[in-house]
Enzyme design. Structure first.
Site, PDB file in Angstrom:
ATOM      1  N   HIS A  36       0.825  -1.214   0.000  1.00  0.00           N
ATOM      2  CA  HIS A  36       0.000   0.000   0.000  1.00  0.00           C
ATOM      3  C   HIS A  36       0.861   1.267   0.000  1.00  0.00           C
ATOM      4  O   HIS A  36       0.554   2.240  -0.680  1.00  0.00           O
ATOM      5  CB  HIS A  36      -0.948  -0.001   1.202  1.00  0.00           C
ATOM      6  N   LYS A 101      -9.309  -8.136   7.959  1.00  0.00           N
ATOM      7  CA  LYS A 101      -9.998  -8.313   9.234  1.00  0.00           C
ATOM      8  C   LYS A 101     -10.007  -7.000   9.996  1.00  0.00           C
ATOM      9  O   LYS A 101      -9.115  -6.169   9.824  1.00  0.00           O
ATOM     10  CB  LYS A 101      -9.348  -9.409  10.075  1.00  0.00           C
TER      11      LYS A 101
END
Lengths: 189, 282
Positions: A36, A101
């Site tokens: 990212h 998650k």
């Protein structure tokens, strides 16, 4: 249980509701912290994520005797760390499924609504269950630069179980839990 | 299970394998009870059933329970200093990594490079402790849960927490609320009341070696453990933060003396994949 099969279309994704249980099948690309940041810093991606699935995961992968990659453990990592980067990635790359998650922030929720993307929660720590859904490793990028845990692995997955936790209609299961638990905490403290 | 012919390195490798691929029986039992408390088709039940299935698969295959094989902290009785040297442990860790029992999970913080063997200065963490139990204990603690660990300094006006057990209670519930599902709930709290900033985190982590079904020898702490467990589970955060009746599996509180100026409450949050193991040398 709904089956989501690649390519993941905008129509399919917009039909999903928070709380739906799904099984994901098709190519799934892992990408976590280094990936990212690389993208946010203007790095070029050597693969397409259009109508694809991005999985916040740093797997345990070993080479077997024949020199082929074998995925031993592949559960999700905590997604909040990618909050600063995810909206732009969804928008620019056309990602349809973000799997991880713990959920993501309101900016990501807005990007999901705007671009037609959902956030799926896999069960944290359930690495053997997830690995069972990986049929094979199709390819890997950034292995040298990022190391095995942070590389962008392309898994062929079959019936990977997850829950729609943030949908395209502005609903996040995590916001609901946070609100309920905050009220309860205020009552006992 | 114990073979006298095994070298210390083999024994440590066995400890890593068992710790990475199985759950302690008390933790497994607590997860089973948590699952039975939830309604059949509830989200919490689905999450807990998946967790239990994961434990079965990982144990049967001998593969890691969780891909984040965590920071490896070894606690070695000082009586074993020569038999179980840091080099012995390092060799076992490198072999376990090659075998896929451990992820390539060590990053050079300055260069950002991955340390493929998981062995370098500072990794794994090895403590020699002053006891004569001839034991090696291992805690494998994942990063997601470590990120939820926190230290409070009392008084804390925002929490309304003063320097007493009520203040400690407020800190612990605030920590659980802040962690939501991020640390892979249902988790376990290891807590230290008092100490300095460093010793307190070490003690909080050591508390995580206690069995879930043990009883704290200090009555005030035993009472607080039970109360915080009950209240945390009433918050409704649930397994993985998707709502439910079980947010914590256990609360383990220790205390260290402090200086008059400081009152720290330190929380080490451990995920449900509570990988602790221990072997004893004869």
């Amino acid at each position: 249980m709904k089956n989501l099969v690649w390519p993941f279309t905008e129509k399919d994704v917009r039909a999903l509701r928070a709380g739906d249980a799904v099984l994901v099948s098709g190519p799934v690309r892992t990408g976590r912290d280094r990936f990212h940041k690389y993208f946010a810093d203007g790095g070029r991606l050597p693969f397409s994520l259009k109508d694809g699935a991005l999985y916040h995961c740093g797997p345990v992968v070993v080479k077997d005797a024949r020199g082929e990659w074998r995925v031993v453990a592949a559960g999700p990592t905590t997604s909040v760390r990618e909050n600063p980067y995810e909206p732009a990635l969804i928008e620019k790359c056309g990602v349809r499924l973000v799997i991880g998650k713990g959920g993501m922030d309101s900016a990501t929720l807005e990007a999901c609504a705007k671009c037609g993307c959902v956030y799926l929660q896999a069960v944290g720590g359930a690495a053997a269950v997830a690995a069972k859904s990986v049929k094979r490793v199709r390819s890997v990028a950034f292995l040298e630069e990022f190391g095995a845990a942070e590389a962008a692995w392309e898994f062929e997955m079959e019936d990977f179980p997850a829950v729609v936790a943030m949908d395209t209609h502005g609903v996040s299961l995590f916001e609901e839990t946070a609100r309920v638990s905050a009220a309860r905490l205020a009552a006992i403290c | 299970m114990k073979s006298p012919r095994q070298s210390p390195e083999e024994r440590i490798l066995g400890l890593i394998e068992r710790t990475s691929t199985t759950l302690p029986d008390d933790v497994l039992a607590a997860l089973g009870r948590a699952a039975r408390r939830e309604g059949r088709a509830s989200r919490a039940r689905v999450v807990l059933d998946t967790i239990l299935e994961n434990v079965r698969i990982a144990s049967a295959q001998g593969t890691p329970l969780c891909q984040d094989t965590g920071t490896l902290s070894f606690y070695v009785s000082s009586s074993l200093r020569r038999k179980v040297s840091p080099q012995t442990i390092a060799k076992a860790v490198a072999r376990a990594t090659e075998r896929g029992l451990l992820r390539q999970n060590t990053i050079d913080s300055v260069t950002g490079r991955s340390v493929a063997s998981n062995v370098c200065h500072g990794a794994p963490v090895v403590h020699y402790v002053d006891d004569w139990e001839n034991a090696v204990s291992l805690l494998m603690k994942g990063g997601g849960s470590e990120n939820m660990s926190v230290q409070f300094s009392l008084p804390d006006a925002a929490l309304g927490a003063g320097r007493d057990m009520e203040g400690v209670r407020r800190c612990l519930l605030a920590a659980v609320h802040k962690a939501q599902g991020f640390g892979c709930a249902p988790g376990i709290l290891g807590v230290c009341v008092g100490g300095d900033r460093a010793s307190a985190f070490a003690e909080a982590k050591r508390q995580l070696f206690r069995r879930l079904d043990d009883e704290n020898a200090v009555p005030e702490l035993a009472k607080l453990e039970k109360r915080v467990l009950r209240e945390a589970n009433s918050l409704g955060i649930g397994p993985m933060g998707l709502g439910g009746k079980t947010t914590l599996l256990g609360v383990k509180i220790g205390a260290l003396p402090r200086v008059p100026a400081s009152f720290f409450v330190t929380v080490a949050y451990l995920c449900w994949a509570a990988r602790r193991g221990r072997i004893v040398f004869r």
